[in-house]
Design an enzyme around this catalytic site. Structure first.
Site, mmCIF file in Angstrom:
data_model
loop_
_atom_site.group_PDB
_atom_site.id
_atom_site.type_symbol
_atom_site.label_atom_id
_atom_site.label_comp_id
_atom_site.label_asym_id
_atom_site.label_seq_id
_atom_site.Cartn_x
_atom_site.Cartn_y
_atom_site.Cartn_z
ATOM 1 N N ALA A 143 77.169 -21.928 -20.126
ATOM 2 C CA ALA A 143 78.094 -22.416 -21.156
ATOM 3 C C ALA A 143 79.321 -22.989 -20.458
ATOM 4 C CB ALA A 143 78.494 -21.284 -22.097
ATOM 5 N N ALA B 63 83.455 -24.236 -21.307
ATOM 6 C CA ALA B 63 84.590 -24.311 -22.231
ATOM 7 C C ALA B 63 85.734 -25.019 -21.539
ATOM 8 C CB ALA B 63 84.998 -22.903 -22.686
ATOM 9 N N SER B 64 86.875 -25.075 -22.218
ATOM 10 C CA SER B 64 87.979 -25.873 -21.721
ATOM 11 C C SER B 64 88.628 -25.284 -20.481
ATOM 12 C CB SER B 64 89.028 -26.052 -22.817
ATOM 13 O OG SER B 64 89.425 -24.792 -23.311
ATOM 14 N N ALA C 109 87.126 -22.433 -18.528
ATOM 15 C CA ALA C 109 86.166 -21.916 -17.549
ATOM 16 C C ALA C 109 84.744 -22.223 -18.002
ATOM 17 C CB ALA C 109 86.353 -20.405 -17.383
ATOM 18 N N GLN C 110 83.815 -22.042 -17.084
ATOM 19 C CA GLN C 110 82.408 -22.153 -17.417
ATOM 20 C C GLN C 110 81.665 -20.961 -16.826
ATOM 21 O OE1 GLN C 110 81.918 -26.085 -15.648
ATOM 22 N NE2 GLN C 110 80.446 -25.256 -14.169
ATOM 23 N N VAL C 111 80.473 -20.685 -17.377
ATOM 24 C CA VAL C 111 79.749 -19.470 -17.045
ATOM 25 C C VAL C 111 78.399 -19.817 -16.420
ATOM 26 C CG1 VAL C 111 78.656 -17.412 -18.015
ATOM 27 C CG2 VAL C 111 80.884 -18.163 -18.860
ATOM 28 N N LYS D 106 81.915 -16.108 -14.268
ATOM 29 C CA LYS D 106 82.829 -16.970 -15.018
ATOM 30 C C LYS D 106 83.791 -17.622 -14.035
ATOM 31 C CE LYS D 106 85.714 -16.931 -19.203
ATOM 32 N NZ LYS D 106 86.213 -16.069 -20.308
ATOM 33 N N ASP E 100 90.063 -11.901 -31.129
ATOM 34 C CA ASP E 100 89.205 -12.957 -31.669
ATOM 35 C C ASP E 100 87.777 -12.440 -31.822
ATOM 36 O OD1 ASP E 100 88.665 -15.463 -32.630
ATOM 37 O OD2 ASP E 100 88.387 -16.392 -30.666
#
Length: 561
Positions: free
Chosen positions: A136, A138-139, A141-143, A157, A292
């Protein structure tokens, strides 16, 4: 906005921000914020054309699209604002809640130098297996998936290279723009744009530290351990730092895949109840919570167990806040308007310029509308959202930690209803609230609070001679300043002015009456209606002045009422 104090990086970023905002139909805001003038003085030119299709969009949609194009800082800002019902109305909240980062993953060859530096070697040698294709992105970090040499499946991560410098530049510009916005739009002042940006900056900097996320995860894991049905991924500290963290991979069903939950034979009702118990314990008992808890951050495991991931955004509630929250929730659940009003007035703090009677009346009317509603039908998330609507109508705002709290409650209610249509947070919360309330008044708890109060009082008494000595010393050196603030001073002055005018008029009326009476006793001279003319006119003037005086007093009395 001063161009001289901006670095070349900030100036370039400001040009990019201004260009994106203008492209999305927000040119007027760009000009009022002084961004165009600042850039033109620095020799930059912006195209002031807006696409016709963008001009037809609503302002919330224009802002949402602009934020998505501007990248992680603005996406995160929009996501934070999407939980601030005390600042924005429903149309804005609905649109900003759609924000997501449309960012491609960082290619492995770009990521490799940073990853090699953080891990101390090539990922393929540090791990028994490392997937170069991200799971995945994201803005921030990425995994990636990986496997340790002992066979443990983990996720890695990784923070995006160079993202910290971009975010820091954005935060500096946002702080400047918030100051300009307060000057250009005075109506924004009660909402504290600069304070909002400062709180946002602290939160985003914490999120950039991937090791801080792991510390939060371990703290929550320890707090939730007594429940026995919540898993938090284990952290592998040997590989974890500010730019990378390594945690156990959760092998469960994603929270969004309810069809898979049904196929696995899991009990949705039990999952909803357990999720509520976990989140409520984090908030009410522990004061440290996942801010969240949406389905994307929850996995369902065999045996109706749950796992929470991604602790980049957490909320903190000190003991005093938790007691206030307890009073608020009990007031909402038990429909006690005065209790709710008292807590909210404490939370909003500065109520200068606010009609407190009107505010209390609005809060009481809001709570009273739920009178007689069965507990099983109360939607606590919606009630908290409506509370923030009441505050927004009065130009009052909540502290940032409480806004996160309400966001968590709304997310919990939504997730629970997705699992079980009959789910109600209020019904799950009441037993916990009552248990915590009973614990607050146990002899041991009362004794601890009394002891703490005694210690605080003794500490104050111990410092008193020193404080008095310092005060006298400053007074002797002429350094003592006394500030006196008189509320409604202008109103008091106006009242004194009106009183003086009426007193003067009363003296004139009395003089006319006395003078006219004397003239009436003197014979000769002109007459009117058989009476001395000057005496008659004097009485008429006195009567007119008296009528004016009475009407003035009655008019002011009606105004005050």
């Amino acid at each position: 906005m001063s161009v001289d104090s901006l670095s070349l990086q900030d100036l370039g970023r400001m040009q990019e921000i201004a260009g994106v905002l203008m492209r999305h139909g927000l040119g007027e805001a760009v000009r009022r914020l002084g961004m165009v003038d600042a850039l033109e003085r620095a020799g930059h030119v912006l195209k002031r054309e807006n696409a016709a299709e963008l001009a037809r969009l609503s302002p919330p949609e224009q802002v949402r699209r602009a934020f998505e194009e501007l990248g992680p800082t603005f996406v995160k800002l929009g996501q934070v604002l999407a939980g601030r019902g005390d600042l924005l109305d429903a149309d804005w909240l609905r649109e900003l809640s759609k924000l997501h980062s449309k960012v491609p993953p960082v290619p492995m060859e770009t990521l490799r130098p940073q990853l090699r530096e953080d891990l101390g070697g090539e990922p393929e040698t540090v791990f028994a297996w490392f997937d170069t294709e991200p799971l995945a992105a994201a803005s921030i970090a990425q995994v990636h998936r990986a496997r340790l040499h002992d066979g443990t499946e983990v996720i890695v991560k990784v923070r995006r290279p160079g993202i910290e410098a971009v975010i820091e530049s954005d935060l500096r510009l946002l702080q400047r723009l918030a100051g300009v916005a307060e000057r250009q739009w005075p109506a924004l002042v009660p909402y504290g744009p600069q304070q909002l940006v400062r709180e946002f900056a602290r939160s985003l900097r914490r999120e950039l530290d991937l090791a801080a996320e792991c510390r939060s995860a371990e703290r929550v894991a320890g707090n939730l351990a007594p429940l026995g049905f919540v898993d938090i991924p284990r952290v592998h500290w040997a590989f974890t730092g500010a730019r990378v963290n390594v945690q156990d991979r959760v092998d469960g069903l994603p929270g969004e895949d309810l069809a898979a939950v049904d196929a696995a034979g899991l009990d949705r009702k039990v999952l909803a109840q357990r999720g509520a118990q976990a989140v409520l314990k984090m908030i009410v008992e522990d004061g440290y919570f996942h801010a969240d808890p949406h389905p994307g951050n929850v996995f369902y495991l065999p045996g109706n167990r749950l796992a929470f991931i991604d602790f980049g955004m957490v909320g903190r509630l000190p003991p005093r806040r938790r007691e206030e929250l307890l009073d608020l929730l009990l007031g909402l659940v038990q429909r006690d308007p005065p209790a709710v009003a008292e807590v909210l007035l404490d939370w909003t703090g500065d109520t200068r310029g606010v009609d407190l009677a009107e505010l209390e009346s609005a809060i009481e009317a809001f709570v009273d509308q739920y009178h007689g509603t069965p507990l099983s039908q109360l939607n606590l998330g919606r009630m908290l959202t409506e509370v923030t609507d009441v505050l927004r109508e009065q130009s009052l705002t909540l502290p940032g930690d409480l806004a996160l709290l309400i966001k968590a409650f709304v997310s919990l209610e939504s997730m629970g209803r997705g699992l079980d249509p009959d789910f109600h947070v209020a019904q799950e919360a009441l037993p916990l609230l009552q248990r915590v309330l009973r614990a607050r008044y146990k002899p041991k708890a009362l004794g601890q609070r009394a002891w703490q109060a005694a210690l605080k009082l003794a500490s104050t008494a111990e410092k008193l001679p020193h404080d008095v000595s310092r005060l006298l010393r400053r007074a002797r050196h002429g350094q003592l300043r006394v500030g006196l603030e008189l509320a409604h001073l202008q109103r008091v002055g106006d009242q004194l002015d009106r009183a003086a005018t009426r007193l003067s008029m009363a003296i004139v009326i009395a003089a006319l009456i006395i003078g006219s009476s004397i003239v009436m006793t003197v014979g000769g001279g002109p007459t009117l209606f058989g009476l001395p003319a000057f005496g008659f006119l004097g009485f008429v003037g006195a009567a007119g002045g008296a009528i004016w005086l009475v009407r003035s007093i009655r008019r002011e009395k009606r105004h005050d009422d």
